[in-house]
Design a protein around this motif. Structure first.
Motif, PDB file in Angstrom:
ATOM      1  N   UNK A  87       0.845  -1.193   0.000  1.00 24.44           N
ATOM      2  CA  UNK A  87       0.000   0.000   0.000  1.00 24.44           C
ATOM      3  C   UNK A  87       0.882   1.245   0.000  1.00 24.44           C
ATOM      4  N   UNK A  88       0.379   2.358  -0.529  1.00 27.20           N
ATOM      5  CA  UNK A  88       1.155   3.607  -0.489  1.00 27.20           C
ATOM      6  C   UNK A  88       1.449   4.014   0.949  1.00 27.20           C
ATOM      7  N   UNK A  89       2.629   4.576   1.163  1.00 28.52           N
ATOM      8  CA  UNK A  89       3.046   5.022   2.491  1.00 28.52           C
ATOM      9  C   UNK A  89       3.398   6.501   2.424  1.00 28.52           C
ATOM     10  N   UNK A  90       2.897   7.236   3.390  1.00 26.85           N
ATOM     11  CA  UNK A  90       3.101   8.679   3.493  1.00 26.85           C
ATOM     12  C   UNK A  90       3.826   8.954   4.801  1.00 26.85           C
ATOM     13  N   UNK A 125       8.407  13.483  13.128  1.00 26.05           N
ATOM     14  CA  UNK A 125       9.103  12.722  12.088  1.00 26.05           C
ATOM     15  C   UNK A 125       9.040  11.224  12.256  1.00 26.05           C
ATOM     16  N   UNK A 126       8.311  10.743  13.263  1.00 29.89           N
ATOM     17  CA  UNK A 126       8.261   9.302  13.514  1.00 29.89           C
ATOM     18  C   UNK A 126       6.961   8.639  13.097  1.00 29.89           C
ATOM     19  N   UNK A 127       6.157   9.334  12.291  1.00 35.76           N
ATOM     20  CA  UNK A 127       4.855   8.775  11.906  1.00 35.76           C
ATOM     21  C   UNK A 127       4.923   8.200  10.493  1.00 35.76           C
ATOM     22  N   UNK A 128       4.449   6.992  10.372  1.00 37.55           N
ATOM     23  CA  UNK A 128       4.356   6.293   9.084  1.00 37.55           C
ATOM     24  C   UNK A 128       2.874   6.079   8.794  1.00 37.55           C
ATOM     25  N   UNK A 129       2.373   6.654   7.706  1.00 43.31           N
ATOM     26  CA  UNK A 129       0.946   6.551   7.380  1.00 43.31           C
ATOM     27  C   UNK A 129       0.762   5.605   6.202  1.00 43.31           C
ATOM     28  N   UNK A 130       0.014   4.555   6.426  1.00 44.16           N
ATOM     29  CA  UNK A 130      -0.304   3.591   5.369  1.00 44.16           C
ATOM     30  C   UNK A 130      -1.677   3.945   4.814  1.00 44.16           C
ATOM     31  N   UNK A 131      -1.726   4.202   3.528  1.00 41.10           N
ATOM     32  CA  UNK A 131      -2.949   4.677   2.890  1.00 41.10           C
ATOM     33  C   UNK A 131      -3.770   3.505   2.344  1.00 41.10           C
ATOM     34  N   UNK A 132      -5.007   3.414   2.769  1.00 41.11           N
ATOM     35  CA  UNK A 132      -5.919   2.377   2.292  1.00 41.11           C
ATOM     36  C   UNK A 132      -7.075   3.031   1.529  1.00 41.11           C
ATOM     37  N   UNK A 133      -6.998   2.920   0.220  1.00 46.44           N
ATOM     38  CA  UNK A 133      -8.054   3.472  -0.633  1.00 46.44           C
ATOM     39  C   UNK A 133      -9.351   2.690  -0.401  1.00 46.44           C
ATOM     40  N   UNK A 134     -10.412   3.405  -0.022  1.00 42.75           N
ATOM     41  CA  UNK A 134     -11.706   2.762   0.212  1.00 42.75           C
ATOM     42  C   UNK A 134     -12.792   3.579  -0.486  1.00 42.75           C
ATOM     43  N   UNK A 135     -12.933   3.409  -1.801  1.00 45.40           N
ATOM     44  CA  UNK A 135     -13.889   4.221  -2.568  1.00 45.40           C
ATOM     45  C   UNK A 135     -15.325   3.761  -2.361  1.00 45.40           C
ATOM     46  N   UNK A 136     -15.986   4.329  -1.360  1.00 46.49           N
ATOM     47  CA  UNK A 136     -17.342   3.912  -0.997  1.00 46.49           C
ATOM     48  C   UNK A 136     -18.420   4.830  -1.573  1.00 46.49           C
ATOM     49  N   UNK A 205      -7.914  -5.812  -1.255  1.00 51.34           N
ATOM     50  CA  UNK A 205      -7.372  -5.981   0.105  1.00 51.34           C
ATOM     51  C   UNK A 205      -7.935  -4.928   1.052  1.00 51.34           C
ATOM     52  N   UNK A 206      -8.010  -3.698   0.585  1.00 52.58           N
ATOM     53  CA  UNK A 206      -8.554  -2.631   1.434  1.00 52.58           C
ATOM     54  C   UNK A 206     -10.011  -2.905   1.793  1.00 52.58           C
ATOM     55  N   UNK A 207     -10.766  -3.397   0.818  1.00 56.06           N
ATOM     56  CA  UNK A 207     -12.173  -3.713   1.054  1.00 56.06           C
ATOM     57  C   UNK A 207     -12.318  -4.838   2.082  1.00 56.06           C
ATOM     58  N   UNK A 208     -11.486  -5.854   1.972  1.00 60.82           N
ATOM     59  CA  UNK A 208     -11.532  -6.977   2.909  1.00 60.82           C
ATOM     60  C   UNK A 208     -11.189  -6.513   4.326  1.00 60.82           C
TER      61      UNK A 208
END
Length: 248
Positions: A87-90, A125-136, A205-208
């Motif tokens: 997944x994309x990471x920000x 600076x210690x935050x890792x954001x994992x992006x889960x696309x959920x187009x509802x 995967x995001x939907x599950x």
């Protein structure tokens, strides 16, 4: 008493903590005996209606506890997956606290959260954001999600994501492609990658995960052991991050 009613009665007795072994043992009860049992139970419940309420409440409590246990297990498994995610990471890819965000590009609440999230990432600076696309929110949201994941294959997910979140109006396919051009994406490649197996699998995967976690709307966050449905501001997010960091 017909069979269905008799079985329901046994279930009620069991819920009330009353043993049913004597009622189900051989030889089977005669029709007269069953009628007598029914009359006794009916009379008891009329005199003690609180028993039914208590039984229902106990059942609900067990169900809720089971659901919460399943969600806690899902949260653990989600974090295990996101340790090696596609997944994309920000933010900081090696950050000590992972925030998982489920979002939709046409969700106004997701857009309202974005500035606070961006500010927090810049300050911490210690935050890792994992992006889960959920187009509802329909086919336009799906188109936007596919485009964003395709942008990742050109190394421009973060720029594209920021551009899309900055749009106040609802995004159409034309608006999505206009945003893609603004951040320098190859549009022909983007369109091709949008239909790739990798993009489809990531959306699946995001939907599950959303289903397993009981997420039905956006935004939603998983921070540490916490599942947070709905929009939160930067201060609230900071508190959740600090709590997750302290728990390590």
């Amino acid at each position: 008493m017909n069979r269905k009613k008799f079985i329901a009665t046994l279930g009620l007795l069991s819920a009330m903590g009353i043993s049913t072994s004597a009622l189900t043992a051989e030889p089977a009860l005669s029709d007269a005996q069953k009628a007598e049992v029914e009359a006794i139970i009916g009379s008891y419940l009329k005199e003690n209606p609180e028993v039914v309420i208590e039984a229902i409440q106990a059942w609900r409590s067990k169900q809720e506890a089971a659901e919460e246990a399943m969600k806690r297990e899902a949260v653990k498994e989600l974090h295990a997956e996101t340790a090696h995610t596609l997944s994309p990471v920000w933010g900081n890819p090696d950050g000590d606290v992972t925030v998982v965000e489920f979002f939709d590009y046409n969700c106004p609440y997701c857009k309202s959260v974005f500035p606070g999230m961006k500010q927090l990432i810049q300050k911490d600076g210690g935050i890792r954001v994992v992006m889960k696309e959920l187009p509802v929110l329909g086919k336009n949201s799906l188109y936007a999600a596919k485009a964003a994941l395709a942008a990742q294959q050109q190394g421009k997910y973060e720029q594209f994501h920021a551009r899309m979140m900055g749009k106040e109006s609802r995004l159409s396919p034309e608006g999505v492609l206009a945003a893609a051009k603004k951040v320098g994406l190859d549009i022909n490649r983007l369109k091709k990658d949008m239909e790739s197996a990798e993009v489809a699998q990531e959306l699946d995967r995001s939907s599950v995960w959303a289903q397993r976690l009981g997420i039905s709307g956006t935004p939603a966050f998983v921070i540490g052991d916490e599942l947070i449905p709905g929009a939160i501001d930067a201060r609230q997010m900071k508190r959740y991050v600090e709590k997750a960091r302290t728990a390590k």
